[in-house]
Design an enzyme around this catalytic site. Sequence first.
Site, short mmCIF file in Angstrom:
data_model
loop_
_atom_site.label_atom_id
_atom_site.label_comp_id
_atom_site.label_asym_id
_atom_site.label_seq_id
_atom_site.Cartn_x
_atom_site.Cartn_y
_atom_site.Cartn_z
CG ASP A 1 -2.04 0.97 1.15
OD1 ASP A 1 -2.28 1.52 0.05
OD2 ASP A 1 -2.69 1.21 2.19
CG ASN B 1 -7.15 -2.38 -6.43
OD1 ASN B 1 -6.23 -3.16 -6.23
ND2 ASN B 1 -7.50 -1.48 -5.51
NE ARG C 1 -3.20 -1.60 4.10
CZ ARG C 1 -4.40 -1.71 3.55
NH1 ARG C 1 -5.19 -2.70 3.91
NH2 ARG C 1 -4.83 -0.84 2.66
CB ILE D 1 -7.34 -7.54 6.54
CG1 ILE D 1 -6.50 -8.73 6.10
CG2 ILE D 1 -8.79 -7.84 6.43
CD1 ILE D 1 -5.06 -8.66 6.53
C1 FPP Z 1 -1.70 0.28 -3.40
O1 FPP Z 1 -1.27 1.59 -3.39
C2 FPP Z 1 -1.11 -0.43 -4.51
C3 FPP Z 1 -1.80 -1.01 -5.54
C4 FPP Z 1 -3.26 -1.01 -5.63
C5 FPP Z 1 -1.12 -1.64 -6.64
C6 FPP Z 1 0.06 -2.43 -6.22
C7 FPP Z 1 0.86 -2.77 -7.39
C8 FPP Z 1 2.19 -2.72 -7.41
C9 FPP Z 1 3.04 -2.39 -6.26
C10 FPP Z 1 2.94 -3.10 -8.61
C11 FPP Z 1 2.62 -4.51 -8.91
C12 FPP Z 1 3.60 -5.09 -9.74
C13 FPP Z 1 3.38 -6.22 -10.43
C14 FPP Z 1 4.53 -6.85 -11.04
C15 FPP Z 1 2.06 -6.82 -10.63
P1 FPP Z 1 -2.35 2.74 -3.53
O2 FPP Z 1 -2.44 3.10 -4.97
O3 FPP Z 1 -3.63 2.29 -2.91
O4 FPP Z 1 -1.68 3.87 -2.72
P2 FPP Z 1 -2.44 5.00 -1.86
O5 FPP Z 1 -3.20 4.28 -0.78
O6 FPP Z 1 -1.33 5.82 -1.33
O7 FPP Z 1 -3.32 5.74 -2.81
#
Ligand code: FPP
Length: 258
Positions: free
Chosen positions: A33, A81, A204, A211
């Site tokens: 996250d 998502n 996390r 979760i």
């Molecule tokens: C959460 O951060 C992250 C995600 C929803 C995407 C996670 C994906 C990656 C780290 C890259 C994955 C790589 C591969 C190879 C599949 P957020 O966008 O919710 O952050 P925020 O809470 O700060 O907005």
Amino acid sequence: MFAKFKKNQGDDSAKQPIIDRNKIPAHIAIIMDGNGRWANQRHLPRVAGHKEGMQTVKKIAIAASQLGVKVLSLYAFSTENWKRPADEVNYLMQLPVRFFQTFVPDLIKHNVRVSVMGDITKLPVATQKAVNDAIKDTSECNGMVLNFALNYGGRAEIVEAIQQLAQLVKDEQLKISQIDESTVAEHLMTNQLGEFEDPELIIRTSGEQRISNFMLWQLAYSEFVFVSEHWPDFNQQSLENAIIEYQGRHRRFGGLQN
Ligand code: FPP
């Protein structure tokens, strides 16, 4: 229980616990996250955070495999998502393509096998192909399993297991009285992980303490470590610190002593 300690250089009184390599959690699951906030703090678009987050995935996958972790599950895209803006969803869908295009040789070099949980049939065709090719190309590797949760939701996983079990009962291949915890577990997506289906440790990043529909069945006895760093800032030391914290916990599994 006594933790092992190392002395700080130049300061004999301050002691830091060190990782016990004989007690590495077999299955670590991470809710990655904070990519968006990492980018916002730098006045960058949110997708820049995801791009950097992908680099962190590479580093942490290798670090975990070198520590002797058996399964590393990463929550890359949840069933929720899809609610994000289309541009961001499109970018997130491209990430596995980019990741596997560049990183599969390294995974093979480190004997890491790729697996996936989640309904990938709903992903763009190019993403499905990248994922399936990576699974195939690493299928001979017998070291750590790098298990991506892609279009995954814990509730959806349980619903699907219930549907499969109900069908077996309807077809008279299973009696209701035969359904127990192991029957349910056999119909979850983590069944492919064999003895390592349940994570001992869930991490996390980015300070949130929830979760978010991740591995709801499997987390029954997991230890949770919440770290304040955003995922792009998470590094090998952060992983080792989380493992050290886990190693200091007293897991009782509902009993009194172990
Ligand atoms: C959460 O951060 C992250 C995600 C929803 C995407 C996670 C994906 C990656 C780290 C890259 C994955 C790589 C591969 C190879 C599949 P957020 O966008 O919710 O952050 P925020 O809470 O700060 O907005």
